[in-house]
Design an enzyme around this catalytic site. Structure first.
Site, PDB file in Angstrom:
ATOM      1  N   ALA A   1       0.849  -1.193   0.000  1.00  0.00           N
ATOM      2  CA  ALA A   1       0.000   0.000   0.000  1.00  0.00           C
ATOM      3  C   ALA A   1       0.880   1.237   0.000  1.00  0.00           C
ATOM      4  CB  ALA A   1      -0.929   0.012   1.212  1.00  0.00           C
ATOM      5  N   LYS A   2       0.314   2.328  -0.472  1.00  0.00           N
ATOM      6  CA  LYS A   2       1.014   3.604  -0.476  1.00  0.00           C
ATOM      7  C   LYS A   2       0.054   4.680  -0.009  1.00  0.00           C
ATOM      8  CE  LYS A   2       3.951   6.620  -3.272  1.00  0.00           C
ATOM      9  NZ  LYS A   2       4.589   6.816  -4.600  1.00  0.00           N
TER      10      LYS A   2
ATOM     11  N   SER B   1      -0.329   8.693   2.374  1.00  0.00           N
ATOM     12  CA  SER B   1       0.255  10.023   2.499  1.00  0.00           C
ATOM     13  C   SER B   1       1.439  10.047   3.453  1.00  0.00           C
ATOM     14  CB  SER B   1      -0.815  11.014   2.972  1.00  0.00           C
ATOM     15  OG  SER B   1      -1.360  10.600   4.221  1.00  0.00           O
TER      16      SER B   1
ATOM     17  N   GLY C   1       3.557   7.333   4.042  1.00  0.00           N
ATOM     18  CA  GLY C   1       4.640   6.446   3.671  1.00  0.00           C
ATOM     19  C   GLY C   1       4.140   5.299   2.821  1.00  0.00           C
TER      20      GLY C   1
ATOM     21  N   LYS D   1       6.790  -0.753   6.804  1.00  0.00           N
ATOM     22  CA  LYS D   1       6.339   0.600   6.501  1.00  0.00           C
ATOM     23  C   LYS D   1       7.559   1.509   6.416  1.00  0.00           C
ATOM     24  CE  LYS D   1       3.349   4.314   8.256  1.00  0.00           C
ATOM     25  NZ  LYS D   1       2.441   4.728   9.365  1.00  0.00           N
TER      26      LYS D   1
ATOM     27  N   ASP E   1      -8.735   5.145  14.871  1.00  0.00           N
ATOM     28  CA  ASP E   1      -8.910   4.967  13.426  1.00  0.00           C
ATOM     29  C   ASP E   1      -9.356   3.536  13.120  1.00  0.00           C
ATOM     30  OD1 ASP E   1      -8.985   5.898  10.823  1.00  0.00           O
ATOM     31  OD2 ASP E   1      -6.889   5.434  10.413  1.00  0.00           O
TER      32      ASP E   1
END
Length: 278
Positions: free
Chosen positions: A107-108, A110, A112, A129, A222
């Site tokens: 995954a990419k 904001s 990293g 990460k 989150d």
């Protein structure tokens, strides 16, 4: 940390590559600064996959596999650009970094990029990460970044994504965790619905995790399906503690944070009860 997830969607914090993208193409070029000066190790799919039990999202041949390594230095003084991130992110010897090979992009976001890597010494697959130090300082998230690692080191629970290691290079921070090939959102998107028995199991495991965290004074802030991974047996692994906080008894957090698409009117009321709202 950004969600260690293979979900292919578009949310504010995570943007994964579309299925079928060439993971050895455009994204690798942007990471050459991490392993410049080093060679590559070519290895066939059968050899790499024989060392791990997870099913890769992308079924292409992953070669050559670059080393997860920053340019080696003969002597490393301890300037402020390094000491700022101590002790949560120690400096690792170059030989230890040479044991990691990149297998693909997970995954990419904001903050990293999350990479799927092979630890040649342990013969196991992990998720790493990679966070640029410049972004951490520019966004004034140094405390948040260090607290993410500090909190994960305190946690030992079967339904929490375990932290393997953390270290720093000259330009990047690295956080290594166990690798899970599926998250709850991706599974839901694939099957379209969950049986009631599965929902009960997921809910029970999630409540156990949140109660455990709250007993330690930790709020996640989150919780969403993208941040709930699934292990090979289908049990939950709560991940991404990038917005988490450790609060003393009776204290409250008032920061408005989370993923924009999931925020509701009551999001301003942030505290331990906020984790119970998905």
């Amino acid at each position: 940390m950004g969600a260690v997830s293979c979900r292919q969607g578009q949310h504010t914090r995570v943007s994964a590559p579309q299925k079928g993208d060439n993971i050895q193409g455009h994204w690798v070029q942007g990471w050459k600064s991490l392993w410049c000066g080093m060679g590559t190790i070519r290895s066939g799919l059968e050899e790499l996959w024989g060392l791990q039990r997870h099913q890769c999202l992308h079924q292409e041949l992953l070669q050559p596999a670059p080393l997860l390594l920053e340019k080696p230095q003969s002597e490393w003084p301890v300037p402020q650009f390094i000491s700022l991130f101590l002790p949560e992110f120690p400096v690792r010897p170059v030989r230890e970094q040479q044991e990691l090979k990149i297998l693909g992009l997970v995954a990419k976001g904001s903050f990293g990029t999350v990479l799927k890597v092979l630890d040649c010494a342990q013969k196991a697959v992990f998720a790493v990460k990679v966070v640029p130090k410049v972004k951490v300082l520019q966004r004034d998230t140094l405390r948040q970044c260090k607290e993410e690692v500090s909190i994960q080191r305190q946690i030992n629970h079967p339904f929490v994504h375990s932290l393997g290691d953390s270290w720093q290079g000259k330009q990047h921070l690295f956080i290594m965790c166990s690798y899970c090939s599926m998250d709850l959102y991706s599974l839901w998107s694939t099957v379209g619905w969950f049986p009631e028995d599965s929902i009960r199991l997921f809910a029970a495991e999630l409540v156990l995790v949140l109660c455990y965290l709250h007993d330690l004074g930790i709020i996640h802030r989150d919780v969403k399906m993208e941040n709930i991974l699934l292990d090979e047996r289908g049990h939950l692994k709560v991940t991404d503690f990038g917005l988490s906080r450790h609060l003393s008894q009776g204290a409250r957090a008032y920061t408005i944070c989370g993923t924009l698409q999931y925020m509701g009117e009551r999001e301003a009321k942030v505290g331990r009860e906020g984790d119970l709202r998905m």
